[in-house]
Design an enzyme around this catalytic site. Structure first.
Site, PDB file in Angstrom:
ATOM      1  N   ASP A  49     -22.736 -17.607 -39.799  1.00 40.86           N
ATOM      2  CA  ASP A  49     -24.078 -17.747 -40.364  1.00 40.86           C
ATOM      3  C   ASP A  49     -24.208 -16.784 -41.549  1.00 40.86           C
ATOM      4  OD1 ASP A  49     -26.692 -18.392 -40.756  1.00 40.86           O
ATOM      5  OD2 ASP A  49     -27.351 -17.936 -38.712  1.00 40.86           O
TER       6      ASP A  49
ATOM      7  N   ASP B 157     -25.868 -23.138 -44.797  1.00 39.99           N
ATOM      8  CA  ASP B 157     -25.451 -21.744 -44.614  1.00 39.99           C
ATOM      9  C   ASP B 157     -24.881 -21.421 -43.245  1.00 39.99           C
ATOM     10  OD1 ASP B 157     -27.909 -21.964 -43.284  1.00 39.99           O
ATOM     11  OD2 ASP B 157     -28.256 -19.830 -43.498  1.00 39.99           O
ATOM     12  N   GLU B 158     -24.601 -22.401 -42.402  1.00 37.53           N
ATOM     13  CA  GLU B 158     -24.010 -22.059 -41.118  1.00 37.53           C
ATOM     14  C   GLU B 158     -23.162 -23.194 -40.589  1.00 37.53           C
ATOM     15  OE1 GLU B 158     -26.639 -21.936 -37.641  1.00 37.53           O
ATOM     16  OE2 GLU B 158     -28.252 -22.454 -38.987  1.00 37.53           O
TER      17      GLU B 158
END
Length: 439
Positions: free
Chosen positions: A37, A131-132
């Site tokens: 993350d 983003d993860e």
DNA sequence: TCTGGGGTCCTTCAGCTC
DNA sequence: TCTGGAGCTGAAGGACCC
């Protein structure tokens, strides 16, 4: 020099990541799932471009009268600012906060670089958002080392190659890995050994479980359940009665660390939608219809760009008091044609009979997606062989060559060149151009 | 305080078919 | 021929996630 030689994240693994214990057992044995993350991703991307802002409270978000915070640096979070908070409130909490408009083209580019690093490590990557992602590294252990070592390598590479930091959770299951990465933030790594999952989970508040939001937390609080341990020791029947069969049974399993979901590459999208909150509430049906046309064109262009068509067209209407309704209709065959989507959306909207109700937001959605190669077209007797679909494909080509908004329906053109709704500029709309690569 | 935008999944209900 | 139940599908709303 790699980042790991410069500094390490504040919260490290619970054990030396590479050395086995005395009995030859390593803490990350049986922990092939990584959740990676990025830390304050949008804000970190902005800091990479504008390093002079480092250390200052900064937020990314729409700066309009109705915007919310999309991302906040940890300095801004110290003032109580968090994502999804109204911008007006964030500015009250921290009047000196630096506000930046989101640049989704930049975030998409950084994200692609990060995902490429992940795929360099393992082919089993399941992105959750820009983003993860989850990674299953079982196939990479022989080549790269144990999972915690791989996690450190990923953190180093993300930092060195993309100039941002990330946090990694290492565990035996997806949801524990996700919880671990959250607990490791910012810029940390946390391993939850397989035999210590229950001890890790049970003291946590129920709200930390994936799938427990505000409403579910309230429902659990009414039963007196505040920690994951409380949840684990509650009969499944009680949870099912309170939360429904799916959520009740699922949470009962999670509370004991049981999560059979595997890391899988994502299948195709299931729906494509666009919605827009008006700068000021709108009560003119013609303005609403024009917005429906704009959104339908946008959804259709995204469908064509992704090679999809969809069978069910839906509209969403949010009133001034924030109540929201949706209406949908399933077509005889899938479509990726803006005019067809607009016609259906407009009929659904007209059928509501809203007269001059004040609307805050409208949206258009297409679901039931199939590949556009499976699009079968039956021409009506009086239908020309070259129709809306061909015309809109020509618009796609013109847009690719001359830029967004170079060709528009005449109704949108006239709106943009004079009678914009609510006095705000209509075309091209700033929000329409915020996200890169939509069409 | 005043709530964006893009998604997924679940639940409930109604209508239809067998 | 009528009726009730099971199963399926579509529609609508809600909760949740980032």
């Amino acid at each position: 020099m790699s980042r790991s030689q410069i500094t390490r994240g504040a919260r490290m693994t619970q054990a030396d990541v590479s050395a086995p214990t005395a009995d030859g057992h390593r803490d990350d044995d049986g922990c092939p799932v990584l959740h990676v993350d990025m830390d304050a991703f949008y804000a970190s991307c902005e800091l990479r471009r504008r390093p002079e802002l480092a250390g200052l409270p900064m937020i990314v978000g729409g700066d309009g009268s109705r915007g919310v915070v999309t991302a906040a640096t940890y300095e801004a979070r110290r003032y109580g600012i968090h994502s999804a908070m109204p911008m007006s409130r964030a500015k009250r909490l921290c009047p000196q906060v630096v506000v930046l408009a989101p640049d989704f083209a930049l975030y998409t580019e950084v994200s692609a670089g990060v995902m490429a690093i992940f795929r360099d490590v393992t082919p089993v990557v399941e992105p959750l958002s820009l983003d993860e992602a989850f990674l299953d590294v079982s196939g990479a252990i022989r080549r790269l080392g144990p999972p915690a070592v791989i996690a450190e390598q990923i953190r180093d590479r993300v930092h060195d190659e993309q100039g941002i930091t990330c946090s990694v959770g290492v565990a035996s299951t997806k949801f524990v890995a996700k919880l671990a990465s959250t607990r490791a933030k910012p810029d940390g790594l946390l391993v939850v050994p397989a035999d210590r999952v229950v001890a890790f989970l049970h003291p946590l508040p129920v709200a930390q479980l994936w799938g427990v939001g505000e409403k579910t937390e309230e429902a659990l609080a009414r039963l007196g359940l505040r920690t994951v341990g409380d949840l684990a020791h509650t009969p499944v029947d009680t949870l099912v009665r309170a939360l429904g069969p799916a959520a009740g049974a699922h949470l009962a399993e999670l509370a004991w660390g049981r999560d059979p979901r595997r890391v899988v590459a994502p299948e195709r999208e299931k729906s494509v939608s666009n919605e827009e909150t008006f700068p000021r509430d709108v009560d003119d049906p013609e303005v609403v219809r024009r917005e429906l046309l704009r959104l339908a064109e946008k959804v259709a262009a995204r469908l064509r760009a992704a090679g999809y068509a969809g069978r069910t067209v839906g509209v969403k209407v949010r009133f001034a008091d924030f109540t929201t309704i949706t209406r949908s209709r399933t077509l005889a065959s899938p479509t990726d044609v803006g005019q067809e989507i607009y016609t259906t959306a407009r009929e659904l909207y007209d059928a509501l009979g809203l007269q001059r109700a004040r609307l805050r937001l409208v949206g258009v959605k297409v679901e039931g997606l199939v590949g556009s190669d499976r699009l079968t077209r039956q021409l009506a007797l009086d239908e020309p062989e070259v129709g809306w679909r061909e015309a809109e494909q020509a618009v796609d080509r013109a847009t690719a060559r001359f830029g967004r908004g170079s060709v528009r329906p005449a109704r949108l053109l006239s709106a943009g060149e004079g009678e914009g709704w609510g006095g705000a500029p209509v075309a091209p709309r700033p929000s329409a151009d915020r996200r890169g690569g939509e069409a």
